[in-house]
Design a protein around this motif. Sequence first.
Motif, PDB file in Angstrom:
ATOM      1  N   VAL A  77      -0.452 -44.790  -7.611  1.00 25.26           N
ATOM      2  CA  VAL A  77      -0.773 -45.127  -9.001  1.00 25.26           C
ATOM      3  C   VAL A  77      -1.824 -44.147  -9.517  1.00 25.26           C
ATOM      4  O   VAL A  77      -2.508 -43.466  -8.743  1.00 25.26           O
ATOM      5  CB  VAL A  77      -1.292 -46.576  -9.133  1.00 25.26           C
ATOM      6  CG1 VAL A  77      -0.213 -47.579  -8.737  1.00 25.26           C
ATOM      7  CG2 VAL A  77      -2.552 -46.787  -8.293  1.00 25.26           C
ATOM      8  N   ILE A  78      -1.955 -44.101 -10.846  1.00 25.83           N
ATOM      9  CA  ILE A  78      -2.971 -43.259 -11.475  1.00 25.83           C
ATOM     10  C   ILE A  78      -4.259 -44.057 -11.613  1.00 25.83           C
ATOM     11  O   ILE A  78      -4.272 -45.133 -12.206  1.00 25.83           O
ATOM     12  CB  ILE A  78      -2.512 -42.779 -12.856  1.00 25.83           C
ATOM     13  CG1 ILE A  78      -1.209 -41.981 -12.747  1.00 25.83           C
ATOM     14  CG2 ILE A  78      -3.592 -41.904 -13.504  1.00 25.83           C
ATOM     15  CD1 ILE A  78      -0.619 -41.608 -14.099  1.00 25.83           C
ATOM     16  N   TRP A  79      -5.335 -43.526 -11.061  1.00 27.11           N
ATOM     17  CA  TRP A  79      -6.655 -44.127 -11.206  1.00 27.11           C
ATOM     18  C   TRP A  79      -7.356 -43.507 -12.423  1.00 27.11           C
ATOM     19  O   TRP A  79      -7.064 -42.376 -12.818  1.00 27.11           O
ATOM     20  CB  TRP A  79      -7.490 -43.883  -9.963  1.00 27.11           C
ATOM     21  CG  TRP A  79      -7.007 -44.579  -8.715  1.00 27.11           C
ATOM     22  CD1 TRP A  79      -5.775 -44.469  -8.133  1.00 27.11           C
ATOM     23  CD2 TRP A  79      -7.761 -45.475  -7.893  1.00 27.11           C
ATOM     24  NE1 TRP A  79      -5.708 -45.249  -7.009  1.00 27.11           N
ATOM     25  CE2 TRP A  79      -6.915 -45.876  -6.832  1.00 27.11           C
ATOM     26  CE3 TRP A  79      -9.055 -45.973  -7.949  1.00 27.11           C
ATOM     27  CZ2 TRP A  79      -7.343 -46.753  -5.834  1.00 27.11           C
ATOM     28  CZ3 TRP A  79      -9.486 -46.841  -6.946  1.00 27.11           C
ATOM     29  CH2 TRP A  79      -8.635 -47.228  -5.906  1.00 27.11           C
ATOM     30  N   THR A  80      -8.287 -44.242 -12.995  1.00 24.52           N
ATOM     31  CA  THR A  80      -9.081 -43.759 -14.118  1.00 24.52           C
ATOM     32  C   THR A  80     -10.363 -43.107 -13.613  1.00 24.52           C
ATOM     33  O   THR A  80     -11.066 -43.690 -12.776  1.00 24.52           O
ATOM     34  CB  THR A  80      -9.436 -44.915 -15.060  1.00 24.52           C
ATOM     35  OG1 THR A  80      -8.244 -45.491 -15.578  1.00 24.52           O
ATOM     36  CG2 THR A  80     -10.298 -44.430 -16.221  1.00 24.52           C
ATOM     37  N   VAL A  81     -10.650 -41.913 -14.102  1.00 19.92           N
ATOM     38  CA  VAL A  81     -11.904 -41.252 -13.753  1.00 19.92           C
ATOM     39  C   VAL A  81     -13.020 -41.852 -14.615  1.00 19.92           C
ATOM     40  O   VAL A  81     -13.023 -41.697 -15.834  1.00 19.92           O
ATOM     41  CB  VAL A  81     -11.810 -39.727 -13.987  1.00 19.92           C
ATOM     42  CG1 VAL A  81     -13.137 -39.051 -13.647  1.00 19.92           C
ATOM     43  CG2 VAL A  81     -10.681 -39.134 -13.145  1.00 19.92           C
ATOM     44  N   LYS A  82     -13.947 -42.545 -13.979  1.00 21.69           N
ATOM     45  CA  LYS A  82     -15.033 -43.202 -14.710  1.00 21.69           C
ATOM     46  C   LYS A  82     -16.277 -42.316 -14.812  1.00 21.69           C
ATOM     47  O   LYS A  82     -17.027 -42.402 -15.777  1.00 21.69           O
ATOM     48  CB  LYS A  82     -15.405 -44.525 -14.035  1.00 21.69           C
ATOM     49  CG  LYS A  82     -14.251 -45.529 -13.943  1.00 21.69           C
ATOM     50  CD  LYS A  82     -13.755 -45.956 -15.307  1.00 21.69           C
ATOM     51  CE  LYS A  82     -14.708 -46.924 -15.975  1.00 21.69           C
ATOM     52  NZ  LYS A  82     -14.135 -47.457 -17.236  1.00 21.69           N
ATOM     53  N   GLU A  83     -16.493 -41.483 -13.800  1.00 21.30           N
ATOM     54  CA  GLU A  83     -17.659 -40.603 -13.808  1.00 21.30           C
ATOM     55  C   GLU A  83     -17.358 -39.405 -12.931  1.00 21.30           C
ATOM     56  O   GLU A  83     -16.746 -39.547 -11.867  1.00 21.30           O
ATOM     57  CB  GLU A  83     -18.903 -41.342 -13.299  1.00 21.30           C
ATOM     58  CG  GLU A  83     -20.188 -40.561 -13.430  1.00 21.30           C
ATOM     59  CD  GLU A  83     -21.416 -41.385 -13.075  1.00 21.30           C
ATOM     60  OE1 GLU A  83     -22.517 -40.996 -13.497  1.00 21.30           O
ATOM     61  OE2 GLU A  83     -21.265 -42.393 -12.373  1.00 21.30           O
ATOM     62  N   TYR A  84     -17.781 -38.224 -13.374  1.00 24.72           N
ATOM     63  CA  TYR A  84     -17.513 -37.018 -12.608  1.00 24.72           C
ATOM     64  C   TYR A  84     -18.630 -36.009 -12.806  1.00 24.72           C
ATOM     65  O   TYR A  84     -18.958 -35.640 -13.926  1.00 24.72           O
ATOM     66  CB  TYR A  84     -16.174 -36.406 -13.034  1.00 24.72           C
ATOM     67  CG  TYR A  84     -15.937 -35.016 -12.498  1.00 24.72           C
ATOM     68  CD1 TYR A  84     -15.718 -33.943 -13.360  1.00 24.72           C
ATOM     69  CD2 TYR A  84     -15.941 -34.764 -11.134  1.00 24.72           C
ATOM     70  CE1 TYR A  84     -15.510 -32.658 -12.879  1.00 24.72           C
ATOM     71  CE2 TYR A  84     -15.738 -33.484 -10.641  1.00 24.72           C
ATOM     72  CZ  TYR A  84     -15.527 -32.435 -11.514  1.00 24.72           C
ATOM     73  OH  TYR A  84     -15.327 -31.179 -11.025  1.00 24.72           O
ATOM     74  N   VAL A  85     -19.223 -35.592 -11.705  1.00 29.17           N
ATOM     75  CA  VAL A  85     -20.221 -34.524 -11.686  1.00 29.17           C
ATOM     76  C   VAL A  85     -19.783 -33.559 -10.598  1.00 29.17           C
ATOM     77  O   VAL A  85     -19.811 -33.894  -9.412  1.00 29.17           O
ATOM     78  CB  VAL A  85     -21.637 -35.061 -11.403  1.00 29.17           C
ATOM     79  CG1 VAL A  85     -22.640 -33.917 -11.348  1.00 29.17           C
ATOM     80  CG2 VAL A  85     -22.048 -36.090 -12.452  1.00 29.17           C
ATOM     81  N   GLY A  86     -19.384 -32.356 -10.992  1.00 23.61           N
ATOM     82  CA  GLY A  86     -18.772 -31.453 -10.044  1.00 23.61           C
ATOM     83  C   GLY A  86     -19.728 -30.688  -9.159  1.00 23.61           C
ATOM     84  O   GLY A  86     -19.358 -30.273  -8.054  1.00 23.61           O
ATOM     85  N   GLY A  87     -20.962 -30.468  -9.626  1.00 18.07           N
ATOM     86  CA  GLY A  87     -21.910 -29.668  -8.858  1.00 18.07           C
ATOM     87  C   GLY A  87     -23.315 -30.224  -8.952  1.00 18.07           C
ATOM     88  O   GLY A  87     -23.521 -31.413  -9.199  1.00 18.07           O
ATOM     89  N   GLY A  88     -24.291 -29.345  -8.738  1.00 19.01           N
ATOM     90  CA  GLY A  88     -25.688 -29.769  -8.801  1.00 19.01           C
ATOM     91  C   GLY A  88     -26.148 -30.425  -7.523  1.00 19.01           C
ATOM     92  O   GLY A  88     -25.591 -30.210  -6.442  1.00 19.01           O
ATOM     93  N   ASP A  89     -27.163 -31.270  -7.648  1.00 16.97           N
ATOM     94  CA  ASP A  89     -27.764 -31.896  -6.476  1.00 16.97           C
ATOM     95  C   ASP A  89     -26.914 -33.019  -5.899  1.00 16.97           C
ATOM     96  O   ASP A  89     -27.023 -33.331  -4.710  1.00 16.97           O
ATOM     97  CB  ASP A  89     -29.156 -32.463  -6.824  1.00 16.97           C
ATOM     98  CG  ASP A  89     -30.159 -31.384  -7.158  1.00 16.97           C
ATOM     99  OD1 ASP A  89     -29.992 -30.247  -6.648  1.00 16.97           O
ATOM    100  OD2 ASP A  89     -31.101 -31.662  -7.933  1.00 16.97           O
TER     101      ASP A  89
END
Length: 366
Positions: free
Chosen positions: A127-139
């Motif tokens: 199934v397709i999940w919903t992306v609620k929060e995404y931070v690709g880099g940093g700390d």
Amino acid sequence: MARVPLLLALCCCVVAALGGANAAAGRKMVGVYELKKGDFSVKVTNWGATITSVVLPDSTGNLADIALGYDTIAEYVNGSSYFGALVGRVANRVANARFVLDGKVYHLYPNDGKNALHGGHRGFSKVIWTVKEYVGGGDSPHITLYYHSFDGEEGFPGAVDVYVTYHLSSPYVLSVHMNATALNKATPVNLAQHTYWNLGGAGSGGDGVLHHTVQLFASRYTPVDASLIPTGRVVPVAGTPYDLRSPTTVGAHVRQIYGGKAGVYGYDTNYAVDGESGAMRKVAVVRDGVSGRAMELWANQPGVQFYTGNFLDHVVGKGGKVYGQYGALCLETQGFPDAVNHPNFPSVIVRPGGVYKHDMVFKFSF
């Protein structure tokens, strides 16, 4: 029914999301999202909340992807190996695709002979999940995915809200945090993260993971019948080929263990993890002497399914590499398989308003 996944594969827009705090919050299309911390990176797709790659150095600094998978989302949609997926509502097998809860009989979708496997035909991995929060880099690179499982989905009672967060930290640590809230009915919940690991590099050939050493912190296991359904017993590993309490090469005893099909051998075994269920404790250590990579797993679940890729059979994966039998191993922390039909097993039932919590920590070194 077979046309639906194909249409999804053709119609979904696949994106490579490479950074930006909360950039994809609330999206409902299929994408691939990279988490990166130095030379350590993990890619995740919201199709099945799936880990598609894990890249890190070996002892000489050479980078390799150590997670089996595919090049395209379409292959994940149509694949049957559960590469990297988040499986549920109930991972592993449920005997005869049925169980009784509070006096009512529930019938599930049988997708493994007469049994239900990994949530059925359309489990959480399909199934397709919903992306609620995404931070690709940093700390603190991380991604949080959400799925609402409706009452009656694949035969399971009650609606459930499910979240999973994948998070990178130093040095070379991948954390997986899963939780699920039962909204209106009692229901079984048993999620598992189903990444296939080869510390030498996915599709690296040779003898696959047979030369890897594995140590499981488990002094008991749950024997199974010919259909890989637990008998209900929980027995000591001492004196058996299942005893992996000391570091042991995967290939040492793999061909002494019936793998669930005529002529197929290997581990597909649930171990009862030593220590207090619900507390974070060391589950396993895997090492590859060739690359120098090691993986230590910690978790809070009562069991772990150790699987040695017995059913991998010339699967074409990333970059055209062919994954064969014993080409990888899985360590799926979980509640015991078929717990809904064995009152003596730790319960996987979540009551309305109750929250299921499942935490895993992978610590890599080289």
